[in-house]
Motif scaffolding. Structure first.
Motif, PDB file in Angstrom:
ATOM      1  N   THR A 173       0.854  -1.193   0.048  1.00 12.67           N
ATOM      2  CA  THR A 173      -0.093   0.020  -0.156  1.00 12.67           C
ATOM      3  C   THR A 173       0.904   0.969  -0.055  1.00 12.67           C
ATOM      4  N   PHE A 174       0.386   2.400  -0.308  1.00 16.40           N
ATOM      5  CA  PHE A 174       1.419   3.528  -0.331  1.00 16.40           C
ATOM      6  C   PHE A 174       0.364   4.784  -0.012  1.00 16.40           C
ATOM      7  N   GLU A 175       1.258   5.784   0.632  1.00 12.06           N
ATOM      8  CA  GLU A 175       0.541   6.920   1.011  1.00 12.06           C
ATOM      9  C   GLU A 175       0.741   8.098   0.171  1.00 12.06           C
ATOM     10  N   VAL A 176      -0.037   8.561  -0.361  1.00 12.27           N
ATOM     11  CA  VAL A 176      -0.080   9.744  -1.295  1.00 12.27           C
ATOM     12  C   VAL A 176      -0.457  11.027  -0.497  1.00 12.27           C
ATOM     13  N   GLN A 177       0.745  11.608  -0.026  1.00  8.92           N
ATOM     14  CA  GLN A 177       0.876  12.796   0.625  1.00  8.92           C
ATOM     15  C   GLN A 177       2.112  13.566   0.379  1.00  8.92           C
ATOM     16  N   SER A 178       1.972  14.868   0.501  1.00  7.65           N
ATOM     17  CA  SER A 178       3.384  15.678   0.218  1.00  7.65           C
ATOM     18  C   SER A 178       4.421  15.409   1.276  1.00  7.65           C
ATOM     19  N   LYS A 179       5.377  14.753   0.897  1.00  8.33           N
ATOM     20  CA  LYS A 179       6.424  14.351   1.632  1.00  8.33           C
ATOM     21  C   LYS A 179       7.774  15.050   1.687  1.00  8.33           C
ATOM     22  N   PHE A 207      -6.249  -2.470 -10.985  1.00  8.15           N
ATOM     23  CA  PHE A 207      -7.373  -1.497 -10.368  1.00  8.15           C
ATOM     24  C   PHE A 207      -6.616  -0.872  -9.360  1.00  8.15           C
ATOM     25  N   GLN A 208      -6.683   0.472  -9.157  1.00 10.07           N
ATOM     26  CA  GLN A 208      -6.223   1.292  -8.384  1.00 10.07           C
ATOM     27  C   GLN A 208      -7.421   1.793  -7.277  1.00 10.07           C
ATOM     28  N   PHE A 209      -7.036   1.809  -6.169  1.00  6.54           N
ATOM     29  CA  PHE A 209      -7.815   2.168  -4.999  1.00  6.54           C
ATOM     30  C   PHE A 209      -7.054   3.505  -4.286  1.00  6.54           C
ATOM     31  N   LEU A 210      -7.860   4.282  -4.279  1.00  5.55           N
ATOM     32  CA  LEU A 210      -7.208   5.534  -3.302  1.00  5.55           C
ATOM     33  C   LEU A 210      -8.291   5.982  -2.441  1.00  5.55           C
ATOM     34  N   LEU A 350      -4.273  10.559   0.822  1.00  3.86           N
ATOM     35  CA  LEU A 350      -4.887   9.398   0.160  1.00  3.86           C
ATOM     36  C   LEU A 350      -3.936   8.195   0.568  1.00  3.86           C
ATOM     37  N   HIS A 351      -4.638   7.073   0.525  1.00  2.00           N
ATOM     38  CA  HIS A 351      -3.967   5.832   0.961  1.00  2.00           C
ATOM     39  C   HIS A 351      -4.170   4.931  -0.247  1.00  2.00           C
ATOM     40  N   GLY A 352      -3.380   4.382  -0.895  1.00  2.00           N
ATOM     41  CA  GLY A 352      -3.547   3.566  -1.982  1.00  2.00           C
ATOM     42  C   GLY A 352      -3.015   2.243  -2.022  1.00  2.00           C
ATOM     43  N   CYS A 353      -3.673   1.538  -3.073  1.00  2.00           N
ATOM     44  CA  CYS A 353      -3.431   0.054  -3.401  1.00  2.00           C
ATOM     45  C   CYS A 353      -3.761  -0.236  -4.637  1.00  2.00           C
TER      46      CYS A 353
END
Ligand code: AKG
Length: 369
Positions: A173-179, A207-210, A350-353
């Motif tokens: 999983t991955f974190e979409v945020q300003s880092k 398929f992408q999940f955000l 956003l948390h993604g996978c």
């Protein structure tokens, strides 16, 4: 009552089923699909095709209400096939597949209000709700799941209702945020034009999940367009551009301190019937194009034209995700992007996978049993 006719001249058995449907079944195909040649438990084929003579011949055939019995030239044993099974596998016709729902190509006619929506609790608790949501997501290429709990597992639990998550170099999983020190433009606050993810991978994720946990910053709206609809329109408006994008591959690359992952991809991918089955479009991951100069100039015209269409108001649907919503889309069809945001004005996370198409389709089939 079905009837069957032995045709030695073309090596087939012609069957007329009781409903009037017909089919021609080659001898070699019938031998390869002898019901005894499948493992009784796993249903996998155990027949050794090389042990069958390519010129195998049937010597007699007989049909009754439910079965077809074949006698083989030079053999004592007969093979019995169920007619229902034969009717479902007529050579030259694709077998019915509940995962193939068909697609509705959309333009801005659908609009943000037209995106299919599903409730997280229902999808988690009801197989019927899960199936309906998957079908709608497949048909339109995207959907929004709402009512998610405020934690990073909530969206992933919905994704795991479908199947296992696809791991990439960005993690399971991955974190979409300003880092600080981002290794990916998604982890900055800058605008991201419409793209598909990970075109540099041998197989870009399906398929992408955000899952939106917070979207309080000024800006940060989401953009989507249907890459299939754009390709379809391009084919009509500019056949040369369509031809180039669907036949010429270009290099894509992602590299950081850990990895250097590269793949060549065509922007528009077609199956053997010419149907559009995949879009690979990511300007950030496009590597240095290496085409021969004359082709390069023609290719740039086509590539830029597709890019311009992804920016057109005729195709782009915009919305701002709210906390508790999760957008789900076919990353190999629907392009996604976002507006720039100002991290000083509020938190955006956003948390993604990803879940690959194979798992998605498998779940639809199992739910349709
Ligand atoms: C990505 O993770 O590929 C994105 O495009 C991020 C989308 C967003 O921040 O809304």
């Amino acid at each position: 009552m079905a009837t069957a006719e032995l045709r030695q001249n073309d090596g087939t058995i012609a069957i007329t089923f009781s409903n009037g449907a017909t089919g021609a079944f080659p001898f070699i195909w019938l031998k390869d699909n002898d019901p005894a040649g499948f493992h009784p438990q796993t249903q996998e084929r155990v027949t050794d095709l090389t042990a069958i003579d390519l010129d195998v011949k049937a010597s007699a055939v007989e049909a009754d209400d439910s079965t077809l019995t074949i006698s083989w030239d030079g053999e004592d044993t007969k093979t019995v096939y169920q007619l229902d099974w034969l009717a479902a596998h007529v050579p030259g016709q694709y077998a019915a597949d509940p995962a193939k729902t068909g697609f509705k190509h959309w333009r801005t006619d659908l609009g943000a209000d037209g995106i299919p929506r599903a409730n997280a609790k229902e999808v988690l608790e009801s197989d019927a709700a899960l199936k309906e949501w998957l079908k709608q997501t497949q048909i339109f290429g995207y959907s929004i799941v709402e009512g998610l709990d405020d934690n990073t597992e909530a969206g992933m639990d919905v994704a795991r209702r479908i199947g296992f998550l696809r791991e990439t170099n960005f993690g399971v999983t991955f974190e979409v945020q300003s880092k600080p020190n981002p290794n990916n433009l998604a982890y900055t606050p800058i605008a991201l034009p419409l793209h598909t993810d990970l075109t540099n991978q041998e197989l870009p994720p399906g398929f992408q999940f955000l899952h939106c946990l917070a979207n309080e910053a000024v800006g940060g709206g989401s953009l989507f367009c249907d890459g299939y609809a754009i390709a379809e329109d391009l084919q009509k408006e500019d056949p040369e551009a369509f031809e180039l994008l669907s036949t010429v591959s270009v290099p894509f690359r992602f590299h950081d301190g850990e990895v250097d992952i590269r793949a060549r991809k065509k922007v528009i991918n077609l199956d053997e019937d010419g149907t559009i089955i995949e879009i690979c479009f990511n300007a950030h991951l496009a590597d240095i194009f290496d085409l021969e100069p004359t082709l390069m100039t023609r290719y740039y015209r086509a590539y830029r034209k597709y890019m311009a269409m992804t920016r057109s108001k005729d195709y782009v649907v915009t919305l701002k995700l709210k906390g508790g919503e999760m957008v789900v889309f076919d990353n190999r069809r629907v392009l996604h992007g976002r507006d720039a945001f100002d991290p000083n004005t509020g938190f955006r996370h956003l948390h993604g996978c990803y879940v690959d198409r194979g798992e998605f389709e498998s779940r639809l089939r199992v739910l349709s049993r």
